[in-house]
Design a protein around this motif. Structure first.
Motif, PDB file in Angstrom:
ATOM      1  N   TYR A   1       0.835  -1.300   0.088  1.00 60.53           N
ATOM      2  CA  TYR A   1      -0.060  -0.088   0.008  1.00 60.53           C
ATOM      3  C   TYR A   1       0.924   1.164   0.106  1.00 60.53           C
ATOM      4  CZ  TYR A   1      -3.858   3.178   0.889  1.00 60.53           C
ATOM      5  OH  TYR A   1      -4.698   4.106   0.852  1.00 60.53           O
ATOM      6  N   LYS A   2       0.789   2.251  -1.022  1.00 64.41           N
ATOM      7  CA  LYS A   2       1.739   3.076  -1.076  1.00 64.41           C
ATOM      8  C   LYS A   2       3.012   2.861  -1.262  1.00 64.41           C
ATOM      9  CE  LYS A   2      -1.885   6.709   0.483  1.00 64.41           C
ATOM     10  NZ  LYS A   2      -2.187   7.603   1.326  1.00 64.41           N
TER      11      LYS A   2
ATOM     12  N   VAL B   1      -1.844   3.820  10.944  1.00 62.10           N
ATOM     13  CA  VAL B   1      -2.897   4.013  10.019  1.00 62.10           C
ATOM     14  C   VAL B   1      -3.017   5.398   9.893  1.00 62.10           C
ATOM     15  CG1 VAL B   1      -5.586   3.741   9.561  1.00 62.10           C
ATOM     16  CG2 VAL B   1      -3.978   1.894  10.585  1.00 62.10           C
TER      17      VAL B   1
ATOM     18  N   GLU C   1      -6.463   3.790   3.908  1.00 60.97           N
ATOM     19  CA  GLU C   1      -5.421   3.190   4.151  1.00 60.97           C
ATOM     20  C   GLU C   1      -6.037   2.041   5.349  1.00 60.97           C
ATOM     21  OE1 GLU C   1      -0.862   3.312   5.467  1.00 60.97           O
ATOM     22  OE2 GLU C   1      -2.198   4.841   6.495  1.00 60.97           O
TER      23      GLU C   1
ATOM     24  N   ARG D   1       4.605  -2.961   9.191  1.00 60.98           N
ATOM     25  CA  ARG D   1       4.735  -1.945   8.176  1.00 60.98           C
ATOM     26  C   ARG D   1       6.270  -2.009   7.873  1.00 60.98           C
ATOM     27  NH1 ARG D   1       6.252   2.556   6.008  1.00 60.98           N
ATOM     28  NH2 ARG D   1       5.025   3.228   4.061  1.00 60.98           N
TER      29      ARG D   1
END
Length: 170
Positions: free
Chosen positions: A42-43, A75, A80, A167
């Protein structure tokens, strides 16, 4: 060394470990670390779900160990959050709450004195708390994604053993 499954199988972890061995012997400009199988891109980040149950502090240390600038996940906006919720529903077979990197660094005792921060140092403009949360005072200093939809935050005792979401930069 503890081997932790990310997403679907242990080969993802072994692939990530192999990349770190390569990383140690390559110039930084030559390395591009992909998101391991079972992770979600994500991104500019890779999110990895780990089903091993750890307390919040050990989960954060594990995330720092497994990837480039790894931390328990943060987050930042509703989009997201929606992507993360969809991913967790797919990989979290047990449906247990999942640790995130949000915590009360100042150990505030009331809602007004609580100062939540992300472990990765990012800003905290978006906190989709469940109704009535945060409610744990000095006993619930860490934050999980709770509910079956994984779309709201809940403060929780940091000693609780549960899965976690990391992440990593890619």
């Amino acid at each position: 060394m503890m081997v932790v499954q990310m997403g679907l199988d242990s080969s993802s972890y072994l692939s990530l470990w192999g990349l770190w061995v390569v990383f140690l012997f390559q110039p930084a400009s030559a390395i591009m670390i992909p998101c391991p199988r079972g992770g979600m891109v994500y991104k500019n980040g890779c999110f990895g779900f780990f089903s091993v149950r750890l307390n919040w502090e050990r989960a954060e240390v594990a995330c720092q160990t497994f990837g480039l600038n790894g931390h328990l996940a943060s987050v930042h906006d509703p989009r997201e959050q929606k992507a993360i919720a969809k991913y967790i529903k797919q990989v979290n077979v047990a449906g247990l709450p999942v640790w995130l990197g949000l915590h009360d660094a100042k150990r505030g005792s009331s809602k007004l004195s609580r100062q939540f921060k992300w472990t990765d140092g990012s800003r905290v403009p978006y906190m989709p708390w469940n109704i009535g949360e945060p409610d744990g005072g000095t006993y619930e200093l860490c934050v999980e994604l709770g509910s079956s939809a994984f779309d709201v935050l809940n403060d929780q005792s940091c000693e609780r053993q549960q899965p976690y979401l990391c992440r990593f930069e890619i």
